[in-house]
Design an enzyme around this catalytic site. Structure first.
Site, short mmCIF file in Angstrom:
data_model
loop_
_atom_site.label_atom_id
_atom_site.label_comp_id
_atom_site.label_asym_id
_atom_site.label_seq_id
_atom_site.Cartn_x
_atom_site.Cartn_y
_atom_site.Cartn_z
CG HIS A 8 -1.94 1.07 1.22
ND1 HIS A 8 -3.06 1.04 0.40
CD2 HIS A 8 -2.02 2.23 1.93
CE1 HIS A 8 -3.79 2.13 0.64
NE2 HIS A 8 -3.18 2.87 1.55
CG ASP A 11 -5.16 3.02 5.23
OD1 ASP A 11 -4.34 2.84 6.15
OD2 ASP A 11 -4.91 3.71 4.23
#
Length: 234
Positions: A33, A175
Site C-alpha cells: 500500500h 486503513d
C-alpha cells in the site's frame, strides 16, 4: 472473499525503501500500500511517482496507490505509468469522482474509492457498481501511527451488506490503526483487505507478522449474510 494483507510503506524505514520493499515481497503479503499525500488534501507530504517507479522493478507484489490529494487528475497517469495496479481516490472529491473513476479505468487499472471517518457511508453508494475496491479510512488520513476509530465499524458492516445484497465483488479495505486486535474486529464486520503499517513493519519478522494477521482475520470472517445497519450520518 480471499483476505488481502497489505503492509503500508508509510511505516517503513524511508532510508531503506528498497530493502523494505524486498521485505514485503518476501513476507507473503498480497499488496504493498502506497500512501500518496500532497500537503493540501491532508497536511502531510509522503512521496511521488518517481519513488514508485524506482521501487517497481525491485518487487513482483501488487502496488496499491492511495491518492490523498486535492488534484488526483494530474497524478493518475504518472502513478499508472510508475507501476500502480490500483489507484484509490476519495469520495470527498464530489463531482470529480465519476470522471476520475473512468480515467483510472481507461488507464487499465483497478479503481479504489476511499471514504474518510467523518463522511457518511451513503456517499459511496452511487459508485459501488463502478469500483473494484472500497477503502474505509479507520483513522483521519494524513499521518501514520494513529489509534483505530471504532465508530467506523458500522461503515464496514454497511459496505459488506451492500456487497451481498447487490451481488457485487468489490474489496472492502480498512486503513488506519489496523493491528492484530482491530483487524479481527474489521474482518468480523465484513472487511477483507487490511492495510497495516506500524503493526507489520514494526515486527522484526515481517513474514511471521503477515501470517499471524492472515490467520486472525480468516478466523473472524462473517459466517452469515449481514443485515444492513441503520446509518444516519455515520
Amino acid at each position: 472473499m480471499n483476505m488481502v494483507i497489505a503492509p503500508s510503506l508509510l511505516a517503513a524505514d524511508f532510508g531503506r525503501l528498497a530493502r523494505e520493499t524486498d521485505r514485503v515481497d518476501r513476507s507473503g503479503a498480497d499488496w504493498l500500500h502506497l500512501d500518496i499525500m500532497d500537503g493540501h488534501f491532508v497536511p502531510n507530504i509522503s512521496f511521488g511517482p518517481a519513488v514508485v517507479r524506482a521501487l517497481r522493478p525491485l518487487s513482483r507484489i501488487f502496488f496499491d496507490a492511495h491518492l490523498m490529494c486535492s488534484k488526483p487528475e494530474i497524478l493518475l497517469e504518472p502513478f499508472a505509468g510508475a507501476g500502480a495496479g490500483q489507484i484509490n481516490i476519495h469520495v470527498e472529491l464530489g463531482e470529480q469522482v465519476t470522471p476520475l473513476i473512468w480515467k483510472i479505468k481507461s488507464l487499465g487499472k483497478r479503481v479504489g474509492l476511499a471514504i474518510n471517518p467523518t463522511t457518511a457511508i451513503g456517499m459511496v453508494q452511487p459508485y459501488l457498481e463502478q469500483i473494484d475496491s472500497l477503502l474505509v479510512m479507520t483513522v483521519h488520513p494524513g499521518f501514520g501511527g494513529q489509534s483505530f476509530i471504532f465508530e467506523t465499524l458500522p461503515k464496514i458492516q454497511q459496505a459488506h451488506a451492500w456487497r451481498v445484497e447487490k451481488h457485487l465483488s468489490y474489496n472492502i479495505g480498512v486503513d488506519g490503526g489496523v493491528d492484530f486486535t482491530t483487524a479481527a474486529e474489521c474482518a468480523h464486520a465484513g472487511a477483507d483487505t487490511f492495510i497495516s503499517g506500524t503493526a507489520l513493519f514494526g515486527q522484526r519478522n515481517l513474514g511471521a507478522a503477515v501470517r499471524k494477521l492472515r490467520k486472525l482475520v480468516e478466523a473472524r470472517q462473517p459466517a452469515t449474510a449481514p443485515q444492513s445497519p441503520t446509518l444516519a450520518s455515520t
